[in-house]
Scaffold this active site. Sequence first.
Site, PDB file in Angstrom:
ATOM      1  N   HIS A  37       0.864  -1.185   0.000  1.00 15.52           N
ATOM      2  CA  HIS A  37       0.000   0.000   0.000  1.00 15.52           C
ATOM      3  C   HIS A  37       0.898   1.232   0.000  1.00 15.52           C
ATOM      4  O   HIS A  37       2.019   1.211   0.496  1.00 15.52           O
ATOM      5  CB  HIS A  37      -0.864  -0.037   1.265  1.00 15.52           C
ATOM      6  CG  HIS A  37      -1.961   0.975   1.316  1.00 15.52           C
ATOM      7  ND1 HIS A  37      -1.727   2.308   1.599  1.00 15.52           N
ATOM      8  CD2 HIS A  37      -3.306   0.853   1.151  1.00 15.52           C
ATOM      9  CE1 HIS A  37      -2.875   2.952   1.602  1.00 15.52           C
ATOM     10  NE2 HIS A  37      -3.853   2.098   1.333  1.00 15.52           N
ATOM     11  N   ASP A  48       3.151  -4.079   8.205  1.00 15.01           N
ATOM     12  CA  ASP A  48       1.836  -3.457   8.014  1.00 15.01           C
ATOM     13  C   ASP A  48       0.796  -4.553   8.173  1.00 15.01           C
ATOM     14  O   ASP A  48       0.619  -5.391   7.294  1.00 15.01           O
ATOM     15  CB  ASP A  48       1.783  -2.827   6.621  1.00 15.01           C
ATOM     16  CG  ASP A  48       0.402  -2.289   6.257  1.00 15.01           C
ATOM     17  OD1 ASP A  48      -0.554  -2.493   7.034  1.00 15.01           O
ATOM     18  OD2 ASP A  48       0.274  -1.682   5.178  1.00 15.01           O
ATOM     19  N   GLN A  89      -4.395  -5.405   6.889  1.00 20.38           N
ATOM     20  CA  GLN A  89      -5.287  -6.365   6.248  1.00 20.38           C
ATOM     21  C   GLN A  89      -5.246  -7.735   6.919  1.00 20.38           C
ATOM     22  O   GLN A  89      -6.033  -8.620   6.571  1.00 20.38           O
ATOM     23  CB  GLN A  89      -4.907  -6.502   4.766  1.00 20.38           C
ATOM     24  CG  GLN A  89      -5.094  -5.233   3.957  1.00 20.38           C
ATOM     25  CD  GLN A  89      -6.546  -4.840   3.804  1.00 20.38           C
ATOM     26  OE1 GLN A  89      -7.440  -5.688   3.806  1.00 20.38           O
ATOM     27  NE2 GLN A  89      -6.798  -3.544   3.652  1.00 20.38           N
ATOM     28  N   LYS A 124     -10.671  -1.440   9.988  1.00 21.01           N
ATOM     29  CA  LYS A 124     -10.674  -2.629   9.136  1.00 21.01           C
ATOM     30  C   LYS A 124     -11.004  -3.898   9.925  1.00 21.01           C
ATOM     31  O   LYS A 124     -11.299  -4.933   9.332  1.00 21.01           O
ATOM     32  CB  LYS A 124      -9.328  -2.771   8.431  1.00 21.01           C
ATOM     33  CG  LYS A 124      -9.041  -1.634   7.453  1.00 21.01           C
ATOM     34  CD  LYS A 124      -7.766  -1.853   6.700  1.00 21.01           C
ATOM     35  CE  LYS A 124      -7.373  -0.631   5.891  1.00 21.01           C
ATOM     36  NZ  LYS A 124      -8.332  -0.267   4.834  1.00 21.01           N
ATOM     37  N   CYS A 130      -4.665   2.274  -3.873  1.00 19.84           N
ATOM     38  CA  CYS A 130      -3.459   2.827  -3.236  1.00 19.84           C
ATOM     39  C   CYS A 130      -2.283   1.859  -3.375  1.00 19.84           C
ATOM     40  O   CYS A 130      -1.512   1.651  -2.432  1.00 19.84           O
ATOM     41  CB  CYS A 130      -3.717   3.154  -1.766  1.00 19.84           C
ATOM     42  SG  CYS A 130      -4.895   4.486  -1.513  1.00 19.84           S
TER      43      CYS A 130
END
Length: 414
Positions: A131, A208, A211, A234, A372
């Site tokens: 991302h 990260d 997700q 999320k 993104c």
Amino acid sequence: MSNLSEASTAALDVEALRRDFPILSQQVNGKPLVYLDNGASAQKPVAVLDAMDRYYREMHANVHRGAHTLGDRATAAFEGARETVRRFLNAASTREIIWTRGTTEAINLVANGLAPRLREGDEILVSRMEHHANIVPWQMVAERTGARVVPIELTAEGELDMDAFRQRLGDRTRVLAIAHVSNVLGTINPVAELIAEARALGVVTVIDGAQAVPHFRPDVQALDCDFYAFSSHKMFGPTGIGVLYGKEALLEAMPPYQGGGEMIERVSFERTTWNQLPYKFEAGTPAIAEAVGLGAAIDYLDRLDRTALAAAEDALLARANALVDTVPGMEIIGTARRKVPVLSFKIAGLHPSDIGTLLDQQGIAIRTGHHCAMPLMDFYAVPGTARASFAFYNTLDEVEQLFAGLRKIQRLFA
């Protein structure tokens, strides 16, 4: 109150779960809502809405400094949520849990904090599937320091090319910044293996997890990562708040990210000293209600059978993959062996934005565009994709409706 207030070990009752999410019962454009944009932002259960409402109705005050009952209540709820996050990640201490506005701010905080350690010629490894939030902050820091951002290439299936990773990892590498799960492809990266190989060379690892956390619980001590970032919205919590986990020694060595109230110990015109962790990185009045909401979201997930949730999501993705051949010209972007329930696709002769608009007219919400992740779009030589991202509250019937909608659109353009 949630319809699943007790732990569930029985087969997943999706209809009961859906009653926990009021927004799912509405109609859009005269059709029952089919919400398949969970990778962008998941919906919120009643447990989260109630927790935030109760905070504002019964205990709102600023935290940490109030010499009154409401301040004490607010502080207890706020710090209780921090402990909930610590437990969720299996961090060693709440000193390692920093509140941020989301994953993007968390990565910016780390990038700026590590900047003093970077020199000209140093390398920051990122994957081509990242991302923008895990690319641009590193580019900005590289421009200031003379370091450079080095991409790790992918296979055609959308998996990290491990040979390419090992070729890139070397004496100049200072940081490895990588997604646990790709927001476009759904690929689950082998982060434990990546971290171990980076650690052997003394490379700082930044994961990260935006997700990943909606689908499974990461264990930061088992992973042995240096930093792990994620966003509340999320994983069924409110917007406007996220988390940065960082190893205590590294956080202690990093300079503050912002200045102001709360992050100080003492201020004078001669010298200012910083507060202890985690408050050194939390300048200003925090998002108190949002922290409470995130804690409630984690508690909600903890009351569910996570194995059953994962099995339900796997079934949704399997059904979607099985239906691809029913839409002529449909091509899946990202066919990794290990995936969360994300389906990015293109259809010959149709623009992704047209697909999204026409599905919306049928009450079906998906995401379209570059997500993104422009370097990833360049890798696949596409301007963008359509993306359906599923959550445990989606149904097999909704998967069928998605593909029926796609076939209807295709007939319109035939």
